[in-house]
Design a protein around this motif. Structure first.
Motif, PDB file in Angstrom:
ATOM      1  N   SER A   1       5.581  24.775  54.248  1.00 24.51           N
ATOM      2  CA  SER A   1       5.067  25.372  55.471  1.00 24.51           C
ATOM      3  C   SER A   1       3.603  24.991  55.626  1.00 24.51           C
ATOM      4  O   SER A   1       3.041  24.275  54.809  1.00 24.51           O
ATOM      5  CB  SER A   1       5.209  26.890  55.412  1.00 24.51           C
TER       6      SER A   1
ATOM      7  N   THR B   1       2.682  26.354  50.951  1.00 29.64           N
ATOM      8  CA  THR B   1       1.988  26.265  52.231  1.00 29.64           C
ATOM      9  C   THR B   1       0.909  25.198  52.134  1.00 29.64           C
ATOM     10  O   THR B   1      -0.032  25.323  51.352  1.00 29.64           O
ATOM     11  CB  THR B   1       1.342  27.616  52.590  1.00 29.64           C
TER      12      THR B   1
ATOM     13  N   GLU C   1      10.438  33.511  55.638  1.00 29.25           N
ATOM     14  CA  GLU C   1      11.404  32.398  55.514  1.00 29.25           C
ATOM     15  C   GLU C   1      12.696  32.892  54.876  1.00 29.25           C
ATOM     16  O   GLU C   1      13.791  32.476  55.259  1.00 29.25           O
ATOM     17  CB  GLU C   1      10.817  31.256  54.683  1.00 29.25           C
TER      18      GLU C   1
ATOM     19  N   MET D   1       8.070  28.648  48.097  1.00 23.00           N
ATOM     20  CA  MET D   1       7.465  28.172  49.320  1.00 23.00           C
ATOM     21  C   MET D   1       6.070  27.664  49.038  1.00 23.00           C
ATOM     22  O   MET D   1       5.307  28.294  48.313  1.00 23.00           O
ATOM     23  CB  MET D   1       7.399  29.234  50.392  1.00 23.00           C
TER      24      MET D   1
ATOM     25  N   ALA E   1       9.583  24.859  56.788  1.00 23.53           N
ATOM     26  CA  ALA E   1       9.641  26.262  57.207  1.00 23.53           C
ATOM     27  C   ALA E   1      10.078  26.346  58.670  1.00 23.53           C
ATOM     28  O   ALA E   1       9.799  25.440  59.458  1.00 23.53           O
ATOM     29  CB  ALA E   1       8.273  26.902  57.037  1.00 23.53           C
ATOM     30  N   THR E   2      10.761  27.423  59.015  1.00 24.44           N
ATOM     31  CA  THR E   2      11.227  27.574  60.401  1.00 24.44           C
ATOM     32  C   THR E   2      10.819  28.900  61.028  1.00 24.44           C
ATOM     33  O   THR E   2      11.124  29.156  62.182  1.00 24.44           O
ATOM     34  CB  THR E   2      12.767  27.443  60.487  1.00 24.44           C
TER      35      THR E   2
ATOM     36  N   ASN F   1       4.570  30.045  63.336  1.00 21.22           N
ATOM     37  CA  ASN F   1       3.146  30.210  63.003  1.00 21.22           C
ATOM     38  C   ASN F   1       2.779  31.629  62.597  1.00 21.22           C
ATOM     39  O   ASN F   1       1.760  31.837  61.965  1.00 21.22           O
ATOM     40  CB  ASN F   1       2.278  29.817  64.200  1.00 21.22           C
TER      41      ASN F   1
ATOM     42  N   SER G   1       4.544  33.646  60.694  1.00 17.64           N
ATOM     43  CA  SER G   1       5.433  34.077  59.612  1.00 17.64           C
ATOM     44  C   SER G   1       4.754  35.092  58.689  1.00 17.64           C
ATOM     45  O   SER G   1       5.424  35.965  58.142  1.00 17.64           O
ATOM     46  CB  SER G   1       5.930  32.869  58.814  1.00 17.64           C
TER      47      SER G   1
END
Lengths: 292, 292
Positions: free
Chosen positions: B241, B127, B111, B125, B271-272, B275, B277
């Protein structure tokens, strides 16, 4: 050996003294009640600067309020200080370099340089006083975040709005772990709205079971807060400072914390840099910044 | 352009592919069920290394479990993986350099490099999947703490032992913010022990008030957890994410968080980096470490 004139500017008191690059206090400690106007605060500071600036290499300022990442000014409003405090241009007080840092960060730095967290690259200091302060050391530096305001110990102890915090939100660590938090817990558990923290620690010391239970409940909240910080930061140690820290059984907290965290074992310690750690930290930071 | 063979080793699946130094996936994505023995896991990895090591400059490994500060081995026991996984000497798989990092940290790095926290020196971040993972970026680097295990999202939501967490303790953020936490909240609020997270999100989508309330309660816990993290870290942004992140109204969370924190405003983002990442982050870290 380099020296710093160093100040501690708080909501109720202003102190100043001179320290050397070892963190030793080598001047008199002068003390004032914090005046009600910015002009009067400036007058106290300017008088000290005039008197001592020829004896030192730099000026350090430990202050209430969040300080920017350039260490030049206060960026937050501090309920305890005059409303226009943020306008204070600290560099204007002297031709010497002036280094400003938040008081909790200064105290954490003093512990790192000469106190309980010496030689610890990663530590969290929690100041337990009327409120709660926080200073985080990461990779041998004060952690300040994007704006300089990081290290605020306002994370939740509950999620169902039980107790209002001074920050305006509910159930922050500060609202339970502070002296004010202990009084509130004591009020709730004793039903006595006039109970003081002194009543609790004195009563517990004399073996009163209710007072012992109140103190244990306060310490439990501190333990649970530290567990979160230890899981997030995986620090070498967590240092407890401030007037209330002496009432924490750090050995017991350390045992409970290490029993529960998913990261590696940490150490819970009482601060050792003393009552003037804010001034010492500010002075040491000011001297360090001379090195560029 | 430099390339990395990169793996994602999780409790249920193992993936591998090849990425280039821009973080683009340039190989096939190959997928396996995670076997029950370390030898079988090694066999999958060694076969891929044998097949692809001549096409790449380095090898990255995103893995479940905490990874040491030297990025060479797993230091924690990971309930989801074989018990002797810690004995895995990752460097033994190839003559190329092998760089190992925790999967949540790898995803946070992806990210930071190519995703939602690009150009943000300070970010957290989170998850949100079956469990909750955490990856912290400080000063443009992954924050790992003293041992490598930092960033565990196990801080308290309550202090009165309401809900057991997978870590063995009670009332961690993970126990409320995860998919498992949503199911538990749904069970409590609906009285139905068989309710699924699918029932909740589908029902809420169709306008069922109870399901909307359950989802709102779950989001409230996430919001309160983020408030604590924002006050502690003063980050540029917080990235959500994982499979459950899509059900969070980030605009609303951002508004509530910024309304309550005592630090400066932050940004809450989905998140961008996609899958994969974890693999992308591990590969980019491996390539970056070639630079010394």
């Amino acid at each position: 050996m380099r020296r710093a004139l160093t100040f501690d500017i708080g909501g109720t008191k202003i102190y100043h003294t001179i320290i050397d690059e070892n963190g030793s206090i080598i001047g008199d400690i002068e003390k004032y009640h914090t005046p009600k106007s910015l002009e009067e605060i400036k007058t106290i500071i300017l008088n000290a600067v005039k008197k001592y600036e020829n004896e030192v290499d730099t000026i350090g300022i430990s202050t209430a309020g969040a300080v920017n990442n350039e260490n030049t000014r206060v960026i937050s409003s501090t309920g305890n200080l005059v409303s226009n405090y943020r306008e204070f241009d600290f560099q204007s007080i002297s031709k010497l370099p002036v280094y400003v840092e938040n008081d909790a960060n200064c105290a954490a730095w003093a512990e790192y340089e000469i106190g309980a967290s010496k030689n610890c690259p990663y530590s969290v200091m929690i100041t337990l006083g009327t409120g709660v302060g926080g200073g985080i050391i990461i990779n041998n530096k004060i952690y300040k975040g994007k704006s300089g305001a990081a290290g605020e110990m306002h994370f939740k102890m509950y999620s169902d709005k039980r107790r209002k915090c001074t920050c305006g939100a509910y159930d922050c660590f500060e609202a339970y772990a502070s002296g004010t938090g202990l009084k509130k817990t004591a009020e709730e558990m004793s039903g006595n709205p006039d109970i003081t923290t002194y009543d609790v620690v004195e009563g517990a010391d004399k073996g009163n079971q209710l007072m012992k239970d109140i103190l244990a409940k306060w310490q439990k909240h501190i333990t649970l807060g530290i567990i979160g910080l230890a899981n997030i930061f995986d620090p070498d140690c967590i240092v407890l400072s401030g007037s209330m820290a002496q009432f924490v059984d750090t050995k017991e907290v350390e045992k409970e914390v290490n029993n529960e965290i998913v990261t590696t074992k940490t150490s819970i310690r009482l601060a050792t840099a003393g009552n003037y750690s804010g001034m010492i930290g500010a002075g040491l930071l000011a001297i360090k910044s001379l090195e560029g």
